[in-house]
Design a protein around this motif. Sequence first.
Motif, short mmCIF file in Angstrom:
data_model
loop_
_atom_site.label_atom_id
_atom_site.label_comp_id
_atom_site.label_asym_id
_atom_site.label_seq_id
_atom_site.Cartn_x
_atom_site.Cartn_y
_atom_site.Cartn_z
N VAL A 218 0.83 -1.19 0.00
CA VAL A 218 0.00 0.00 0.00
C VAL A 218 0.87 1.25 0.00
O VAL A 218 2.03 1.22 0.40
CB VAL A 218 -0.93 0.02 1.23
N GLY A 219 0.28 2.34 -0.47
CA GLY A 219 0.97 3.63 -0.42
C GLY A 219 1.95 3.81 -1.55
O GLY A 219 2.19 2.93 -2.37
N ASP A 220 2.54 5.00 -1.59
CA ASP A 220 3.49 5.33 -2.64
C ASP A 220 4.89 4.85 -2.25
O ASP A 220 5.10 4.26 -1.19
CB ASP A 220 3.48 6.83 -2.92
N ALA A 221 5.87 5.11 -3.14
CA ALA A 221 7.22 4.61 -2.92
C ALA A 221 7.84 5.17 -1.64
O ALA A 221 8.53 4.45 -0.91
CB ALA A 221 8.09 4.95 -4.12
N GLU A 222 7.57 6.44 -1.36
CA GLU A 222 8.13 7.06 -0.16
C GLU A 222 7.57 6.40 1.10
O GLU A 222 8.31 6.13 2.06
CB GLU A 222 7.83 8.56 -0.15
N PHE A 223 6.26 6.14 1.10
CA PHE A 223 5.65 5.50 2.27
C PHE A 223 6.15 4.07 2.44
O PHE A 223 6.42 3.63 3.55
CB PHE A 223 4.13 5.53 2.16
N ARG A 224 6.29 3.33 1.33
CA ARG A 224 6.80 1.96 1.42
C ARG A 224 8.22 1.95 1.99
O ARG A 224 8.58 1.06 2.76
CB ARG A 224 6.77 1.28 0.05
N LYS A 225 9.02 2.95 1.63
CA LYS A 225 10.37 3.05 2.17
C LYS A 225 10.31 3.22 3.69
O LYS A 225 11.09 2.61 4.44
CB LYS A 225 11.10 4.23 1.53
N LYS A 226 9.37 4.04 4.17
CA LYS A 226 9.17 4.20 5.61
C LYS A 226 8.75 2.88 6.25
O LYS A 226 9.21 2.52 7.34
CB LYS A 226 8.11 5.26 5.89
N CYS A 227 7.86 2.16 5.56
CA CYS A 227 7.40 0.87 6.08
C CYS A 227 8.57 -0.08 6.26
O CYS A 227 8.71 -0.73 7.31
CB CYS A 227 6.37 0.26 5.14
N TYR A 228 9.40 -0.20 5.24
CA TYR A 228 10.54 -1.12 5.31
C TYR A 228 11.47 -0.76 6.46
O TYR A 228 11.93 -1.63 7.20
CB TYR A 228 11.32 -1.10 4.00
N ALA A 229 11.78 0.53 6.59
CA ALA A 229 12.68 0.97 7.65
C ALA A 229 12.08 0.65 9.02
O ALA A 229 12.79 0.23 9.95
CB ALA A 229 12.97 2.46 7.52
N THR A 230 10.77 0.86 9.17
CA THR A 230 10.10 0.59 10.44
C THR A 230 10.11 -0.90 10.76
O THR A 230 10.39 -1.31 11.90
CB THR A 230 8.65 1.10 10.40
N ILE A 231 9.82 -1.73 9.76
CA ILE A 231 9.81 -3.18 9.98
C ILE A 231 11.21 -3.66 10.36
O ILE A 231 11.39 -4.47 11.28
CB ILE A 231 9.29 -3.91 8.73
N ASP A 232 12.24 -3.15 9.66
CA ASP A 232 13.62 -3.52 9.99
C ASP A 232 13.93 -3.15 11.45
O ASP A 232 14.56 -3.93 12.18
CB ASP A 232 14.60 -2.80 9.06
N ARG A 233 13.49 -1.97 11.87
CA ARG A 233 13.74 -1.53 13.24
C ARG A 233 13.05 -2.44 14.25
O ARG A 233 13.65 -2.86 15.25
CB ARG A 233 13.27 -0.08 13.43
N LEU A 234 11.79 -2.77 13.98
CA LEU A 234 11.03 -3.61 14.91
C LEU A 234 11.63 -5.01 15.00
O LEU A 234 11.72 -5.58 16.10
CB LEU A 234 9.56 -3.68 14.46
N LEU A 235 12.04 -5.56 13.87
CA LEU A 235 12.66 -6.89 13.90
C LEU A 235 14.01 -6.84 14.61
O LEU A 235 14.39 -7.80 15.28
CB LEU A 235 12.81 -7.44 12.48
N GLY A 236 14.71 -5.72 14.45
CA GLY A 236 15.98 -5.55 15.16
C GLY A 236 15.81 -5.52 16.66
O GLY A 236 16.77 -5.79 17.41
N GLU A 237 14.59 -5.19 17.12
CA GLU A 237 14.28 -5.19 18.55
C GLU A 237 13.89 -6.58 19.06
O GLU A 237 13.58 -6.75 20.24
CB GLU A 237 13.14 -4.21 18.83
N GLY A 238 13.86 -7.56 18.14
CA GLY A 238 13.55 -8.93 18.55
C GLY A 238 12.09 -9.30 18.45
O GLY A 238 11.66 -10.31 19.03
N ARG A 239 11.30 -8.50 17.71
CA ARG A 239 9.88 -8.85 17.56
C ARG A 239 9.73 -10.14 16.75
O ARG A 239 10.61 -10.51 15.96
CB ARG A 239 9.12 -7.73 16.85
N THR A 240 8.59 -10.78 16.92
CA THR A 240 8.22 -11.95 16.14
C THR A 240 7.33 -11.50 14.99
O THR A 240 6.40 -10.71 15.20
CB THR A 240 7.47 -12.97 17.02
N LEU A 241 7.58 -11.99 13.78
CA LEU A 241 6.84 -11.55 12.62
C LEU A 241 6.16 -12.73 11.93
O LEU A 241 6.79 -13.77 11.69
CB LEU A 241 7.78 -10.87 11.61
#
Length: 248
Positions: free
Chosen positions: A181-204
Amino acid sequence: MADPIIEADGLGIRFVRNRRRQLRLRELFIHRGRRAVSSGQFWPLRDVSFRVAAGETVGVIGRNGTGKSTLLRLIAGVLIPDEGRIRVRGDVAPLLELSAGFSNDLTGRENLYLVGGLHGLSSGYLKRHFDEIVSFAGEQVERAIDTSVRHYSSGMKVRLGFAIISHLPHPVLLMDEVTAVGDAEFRKKCYATIDRLLGEGRTLVLVSHNEKDLTRFCRRGLYLDAGRLCVDGTIGEALDAYHSAVAR
């Protein structure tokens, strides 16, 4: 596996054709657990068992209509199984229908507090992070934050929904095609956020048809076919099974 964060045993759910049988708590109270018999019943998922350890990243793969999104909703507690059980040890951040829970009669600001509160965020936490959440959602949402969301585009609602849910501290992330969903800029934000959350040890647990997303975020794969769990292995093994099925 000791104390998995997600545990499914013999999981199955039954729907009625032309009317999904989404048995929620209200229906349980009204019908007191009675099941109506119908020749139009079908099982989008049946006899599904697996364990997910804390910190694992799991991709759920399969053709349309094979029960992938239904499985996420069972994990999230949106649906109640007719057979077996699902147990989740920890709160869930559901990045599913991102505009779900919004009231068209409320402003973006009011919906932020409403949806955040429904997911357990305190008003104090939301006040402290309000500017951060709204900024993440983008300039359009910032300008319209005190406007009724009935005037928001679907993209604006999705961006605000993602911004809220991604701020949940919950250990389990459930995602259903959210990066589509969203445009390229928003998807880039999504990826960065997911990377950060997984780096915190979240389960996906991620449902997606995007192989780049699946191989980027997930190490393990569950391949579903006709509501059955056919492969539980690496993400590569699950994708190979999917490709073989599609080629037939």
